[in-house]
Design a protein around this motif. Structure first.
Motif, PDB file in Angstrom:
ATOM      1  N   SER A   7       0.812  -1.189  -0.032  1.00 13.83           N
ATOM      2  CA  SER A   7      -0.118   0.097   0.087  1.00 13.83           C
ATOM      3  C   SER A   7       0.765   1.298  -0.017  1.00 13.83           C
ATOM      4  CB  SER A   7      -0.897  -0.027   1.230  1.00 13.83           C
ATOM      5  OG  SER A   7      -1.562   1.274   1.145  1.00 13.83           O
ATOM      6  N   GLY A   8       0.442   2.082  -1.210  1.00 12.67           N
ATOM      7  CA  GLY A   8       1.411   3.340  -1.047  1.00 12.67           C
ATOM      8  C   GLY A   8       2.856   3.213  -1.616  1.00 12.67           C
TER       9      GLY A   8
ATOM     10  N   GLU B 131       3.016   3.839 -11.192  1.00 15.64           N
ATOM     11  CA  GLU B 131       3.656   3.864  -9.751  1.00 15.64           C
ATOM     12  C   GLU B 131       2.637   4.276  -8.792  1.00 15.64           C
ATOM     13  OE1 GLU B 131       7.218   5.838  -9.691  1.00 15.64           O
ATOM     14  OE2 GLU B 131       8.052   4.310 -10.886  1.00 15.64           O
ATOM     15  N   LYS B 132       1.312   3.928  -8.829  1.00 12.75           N
ATOM     16  CA  LYS B 132       0.102   4.156  -7.831  1.00 12.75           C
ATOM     17  C   LYS B 132       0.051   3.012  -7.312  1.00 12.75           C
ATOM     18  CE  LYS B 132      -2.407   7.009 -11.190  1.00 12.75           C
ATOM     19  NZ  LYS B 132      -3.788   7.142 -12.064  1.00 12.75           N
TER      20      LYS B 132
ATOM     21  N   ASP C  17       6.802   6.102 -17.637  1.00 13.76           N
ATOM     22  CA  ASP C  17       5.733   6.296 -16.461  1.00 13.76           C
ATOM     23  C   ASP C  17       4.372   6.490 -17.156  1.00 13.76           C
ATOM     24  OD1 ASP C  17       7.879   6.544 -14.556  1.00 13.76           O
ATOM     25  OD2 ASP C  17       8.304   8.495 -14.809  1.00 13.76           O
ATOM     26  N   SER C  18       4.261   6.331 -18.537  1.00 12.92           N
ATOM     27  CA  SER C  18       2.861   6.694 -18.836  1.00 12.92           C
ATOM     28  C   SER C  18       2.207   5.052 -19.283  1.00 12.92           C
ATOM     29  CB  SER C  18       2.939   7.297 -20.334  1.00 12.92           C
ATOM     30  OG  SER C  18       3.655   6.617 -21.197  1.00 12.92           O
ATOM     31  N   ALA C  19       0.785   5.025 -18.982  1.00 12.94           N
ATOM     32  CA  ALA C  19       0.187   3.812 -19.172  1.00 12.94           C
ATOM     33  C   ALA C  19       0.367   3.567 -20.951  1.00 12.94           C
ATOM     34  CB  ALA C  19      -1.248   4.076 -18.780  1.00 12.94           C
ATOM     35  N   GLU C  20       0.471   2.192 -21.088  1.00 12.35           N
ATOM     36  CA  GLU C  20       0.570   1.551 -22.292  1.00 12.35           C
ATOM     37  C   GLU C  20      -0.915   1.429 -22.879  1.00 12.35           C
ATOM     38  OE1 GLU C  20       2.441  -1.878 -25.158  1.00 12.35           O
ATOM     39  OE2 GLU C  20       2.878  -1.658 -22.874  1.00 12.35           O
TER      40      GLU C  20
END
Length: 550
Positions: free
Chosen positions: A165-166, A183-184, A216-219
């Motif tokens: 968590s976190g 990275e959530k 860092d971006s979602a594919e």
């Protein structure tokens, strides 16, 4: 041809599990195929990397992963039998000879939709079980989906959801969920997304899903085309939803796949691998004097053997019916195809005690040779201990012949707790570990008494059976040398210098006509002499001139 040398091959863990050959390696440890000696079964044993033995953070992580695995009991989760930390932290698990889904993909490229659903349903059931216990997979991928010898799906590599968590997991692959790549915080929905990607790859084929996520971006993931995925399209599409809250949980995803399977054809058996690739063959007839020559198996020979097998197990009337069918088959073979299929087989030679080169000289390229390293007390390093199949059995040309090469005697752990023992007690401890006492070297030590063991002379934690272990024995603390030029200094300065050397001070005061009060006149023993630690040095200190009598 030979496999890489595993550092612990031949070692016996916990007095019970003999490590045979390395199966794989991860960030925390190595996994070995091992013999459970009392139970006479094969198991998988994971041991912590040698380089991490003194890393408390890694040991704690290894311990936590093991405790989680040991707490799980489900048909689709890898069974953990035992764990401990003795000489080296270890975990004993069931050996899954069917290999990983990743290996299956490398062999077959793609599966049918029906086969993918079989894997998806089993994996969902395993995930549902662990998710309801606050445990997640972190990032499901083909190498974390394994099979036993019967093709049952097994999952491993779990973590407590609360521990993640976190936190941001930096290691990302193409199977990572959007929230993982961004990275959530990740949860159970991340496992469902990864599983849907795995199933997509099973149908489309190896390397047809995304690429390693290094940004860092979602594919973006394209919705599966119904023309390709058929009835499982809704389940896959729902599981690949960007928002975690919109994805089905494991139980719902499993139900969606089961419902979709009603419109699919019966799946073919999964193409799992067979253990280490070791063949099981029929023992050779001891009366066969020409066993080393290649044999030719024709269709007629095979039919004859099949008939003999059937005849031994069925009643006479059943046999007659089957024989009629076999005769019809023979006639068909004769008239349809006169070409005989030729298969060469040869008896495995007896090479026990010989070198691998001797085996190679005998068989040349007739079989595919696979080397495994092991240890056995009384064996000679570099010689063959056994073969699989065993010598005397028949093996077809091109099949795998595994030979086990000795690395010498089994490795024995050097006992802990030798420090502070007498030489006699240390020798007894070494004999109990099936080792012997080697050369004794004396060395000064500030804390360990004279004649007691400081420890082994080398840094090895294990040695072959019967090896001598050299010990370092304490000769007591180093001698202390009385500093020079203390005469003429104040008592306080001289006292400080002696105490720093590990000596004690006694003060004697006398009158002196010329030396001022508080100044050191002389030392006893004198400066430059060597003394044992904590010995006393007398400081003769001036009281100044003796007072005049009134």
């Amino acid at each position: 041809m030979p496999i890489s040398t595993p550092s612990h091959a031949g070692k016996v863990i916990n007095g019970r599990y003999r490590l045979i050959t390395l199966l794989g390696s991860g960030s925390l440890g190595q996994v070995y195929l091992a013999d459970d000696i009392p139970q006479r079964r094969q198991v998988a044993v994971k041991v912590l990397h040698d380089s991490l033995i003194n890393d408390e953070e890694s040991i704690e992580k290894f311990r936590k992963e093991t405790e989680i695995a040991a707490s799980l009991t489900h048909p689709n989760v890898i069974d953990t039998y035992e764990w401990g930390e003795g000489e080296i932290p270890f975990t004993v698990m069931e050996y899954l000879s069917g290999g990983t889904l990743q290996e299956m993909l490398e062999r077959t490229s793609a599966l049918t939709i029906s086969q993918a659903v079989v894997i998806g349903v089993a994996a969902s059931e395993g995930l549902d079980y662990v998710h309801k216990r606050g445990i997640i997979q972190r990032e499901l991928k083909p190498k974390k989906i394994l099979f036993n010898s019967e093709g049952r799906v097994k999952l491993g590599g779990f973590a407590l959801a609360a521990d993640l968590s976190g936190t941001a997991l930096t290691e990302k692959s193409k199977y990572a969920s959007p929230e993982h790549r961004e990275e959530k915080t990740i949860g159970t929905a991340s496992d469902i997304y990864s599983l849907a990607l795995v199933l997509t790859e099973l149908v489309l084929g190896k390397d047809h899903v995304g690429q390693d996520a290094q940004t860092d971006s979602a594919e973006s993931v394209s919705d599966p085309a119904e023309a390709i995925f058929g009835s499982i399209t809704p389940a896959i599409t729902k599981a690949l939803t960007y928002e975690p809250s919109n994805r089905p949980d494991a139980e719902t995803f499993r139900d969606m796949l089961v419902e979709a399977s009603k419109e699919l054809s019966r799946p073919d058996p999964l193409p799992i691998k067979s253990g280490l690739g070791i063949s099981i063959t029929t023992p050779v007839n001891p009366d066969d004097t020409d066993a080393n020559n290649p044999k030719k198996l024709t269709p007629f020979t095979r039919i004859k053997k099949a008939a003999q097998f059937v005849a031994s197990r069925f009643r006479r009337w059943t046999w007659l019916l089957l024989m009629a069918a076999l005769i019809a088959g023979v006639i068909s073979l004769v008239y349809v195809n006169d070409d005989e299929e030729i298969i060469n087989i040869r008896e495995v030679p007896d090479v026990i005690g010989l070198t691998p080169q001797s085996l190679l000289d005998q068989v040349s390229s007739f079989w595919e040779l696979e080397e495994a390293l092991t240890r056995e007390d009384g064996s000679t390093a570099g010689t063959i201990l056994k073969t699989i199949p065993l010598s005397g059995e028949l093996l077809e040309e091109g099949q795998i012949l595994t030979y086990y090469v000795s690395q010498g005697s089994e490795l024995r752990d050097i006992p802990l707790g030798l420090t502070g023992l007498s030489i006699q007690d240390a020798e007894a401890a070494l004999l109990g570990a099936r080792l012997t006492l080697g050369v004794i070297t004396q060395q000064s030590d500030e804390d360990i008494g004279i004649g007691l063991v400081i420890g082994p002379a080398n840094q090895d934690s294990e040695m072959p059976t019967g090896s001598p272990v050299d010990l370092i024995v304490s000769s007591g603390p180093e001698l202390r040398t009385i500093p020079v030029d203390l005469e003429g200094n104040s008592f306080e300065d001289a006292e400080t210098a002696l105490v720093l050397e590990g000596l004690q001070v006694r003060k004697q005061e006398v009158y002196h006509p010329t030396i001022p009060e508080g100044i050191v006149i002389m030392l006893n023993p004198a400066s430059g002499e060597a003394l044992l630690r904590d010995s006393f040095v007398d400081l003769i200190v001036s009281l100044g001139p003796e007072p005049l009598a009134e």
